[in-house]
Design an enzyme around this catalytic site. Structure first.
Site, short mmCIF file in Angstrom:
data_model
loop_
_atom_site.label_atom_id
_atom_site.label_comp_id
_atom_site.label_asym_id
_atom_site.label_seq_id
_atom_site.Cartn_x
_atom_site.Cartn_y
_atom_site.Cartn_z
N ASP A 48 -42.36 -50.17 56.31
CA ASP A 48 -41.59 -50.19 55.07
C ASP A 48 -40.24 -50.88 55.25
OD1 ASP A 48 -43.67 -48.63 54.18
OD2 ASP A 48 -42.42 -46.92 53.61
N HIS A 193 -41.18 -48.53 60.23
CA HIS A 193 -40.24 -49.35 59.46
C HIS A 193 -39.90 -50.64 60.21
CE1 HIS A 193 -39.82 -45.41 57.65
NE2 HIS A 193 -39.30 -45.99 56.60
ZN LIG Z 1 -38.54 -47.22 52.23
#
Ligand SMILES: [Zn+2]
Length: 240
Positions: A48, A193
Site C-alpha cells: 500500500d 507497504h
Molecule cells: Zn494506506
C-alpha cells in the site's frame, strides 16, 4: 449500580463497532476479500501507499529477481506525480488497485468526497497506464456499507488482508518477517507497504529486504506467489 453497567455496555458496543469498521477480516459491513481457505499453497503479497521513490523500484527489482508478481494499492496523488512507476507495474505484470487520492479514513467521508477520492484515483491510474483499477482497498482498513457500495458501483472489488506485517513504522526486516511468519497459514493476503501516506520518500527498506527473505523461504516450502486477481479467479470472481 445501573450507570456503571450502562457504561460497560456502551464501551463493549463501541469496541465491537470499532472492530467491524477497522478489523481487516470482518465481513459485517459487506463482503470483502481477505484470502483463500487456510492451508492453500498460495500467498499474495500486497503493498500500500505507493508509488514511492526509490523503494517501489527496489521492490520491483526484488520481485523480478524471484520472478514473482504482487499487488499494489496506489495513492492517487502519488500516481499523478509518478505515472511512469505505474506503467512499470503494469508492464511487469503486477496487479494495481485504488487506495484513494488523499488516504483519508473513509468512515468519516461524505458521499461526495468518497466518490471524489475513488474517482480521481481511478482516472489518474487510467491516465498513467490505460487501465482502470478493478480492486480497491480502504485506507486504514476503514469502511462502512456506503464505502464498499461506492467501490462496487465503480466496478471495484474491496480487498482487505489477513496477515499484517506492521511495516508502516520504523522497524527492522527481521521484525517484519517474524510478524508475517507468525500469521501465515496458506491462502493469505499479506499486507506490506512500499510507501507512506504522509509523503514521498518514506523509508521502506525493511519491507524490501523482508520481501526478499519471505519469498525465498516460502518458495522453498512449496508455496506459489500470486496476485490478488489470480486468487480471486480461483474463487470465481473475475477482475482480470
Ligand atoms: Zn494506506
Amino acid at each position: 449500580m445501573l450507570l456503571p453497567l450502562i457504561g460497560v455496555g456502551a464501551a463493549a458496543l463501541t469496541s465491537v463497532a470499532g472492530y467491524h469498521t477497522m478489523g481487516p477480516t470482518s465481513q459485517l459491513y459487506g463482503r470483502n476479500f481477505t484470502g483463500l481457505a487456510r492451508g492453500t499453497r498460495q500467498l499474495a503479497l500486497t503493498y500500500d501507499d505507493g508509488p514511492n521513490d526509490p523503494y517501489t523500484g527496489h521492490l520491483l527489482d526484488v520481485l523480478a529477481k524471484h520472478d514473482v508478481r504482487a499487488t499494489f494499492f496506489l495513492i492517487g496523488r502519488y500516481v499523478a506525480q509518478r505515472p511512469e512507476i505505474v506503467r512499470r507495474h503494469v508492464e511487469f505484470g503486477n496487479a494495481i488497485g485504488n487506495h484513494t487520492w488523499d488516504h483519508p479514513n473513509l468512515i468519516f467521508s461524505t458521499p461526495h468526497s468518497l466518490r471524489s477520492e475513488l474517482g480521481r484515483t481511478s482516472q489518474a491510474i487510467a491516465d498513467a497506464c490505460g487501465l482502470r483499477p478493478k480492486l480497491f482497498r480502504p485506507p486504514f482498513g476503514g469502511r462502512r456499507p456506503g464505502v464498499l457500495q461506492a467501490a462496487r458501483a465503480m466496478d471495484m472489488t474491496p480487498i482487505m488482508w489477513n496477515v499484517t506485517c506492521y511495516d508502516w513504522k520504523p522497524t527492522t526486516s527481521a521484525a517484519v518477517e517474524q510478524n508475517a511468519q507468525r500469521q501465515i497459514r496458506g491462502g493469505d493476503v499479506i499486507l506490506m507497504h512500499d510507501g507512506g501516506h504522509k509523503g514521498f520518500g518514506a523509508d521502506r527498506s525493511h519491507s524490501v529486504t523482508a520481501t526478499d527473505h519471505l519469498i525465498r523461504k516460502y518458495k522453498d516450502e512449496g508455496y506459489t506467489f500470486v496476485t490478488v486477481p489470480e486468487m480471486l479467479t480461483s474463487v470465481g470472481v473475475k477482475t482480470l
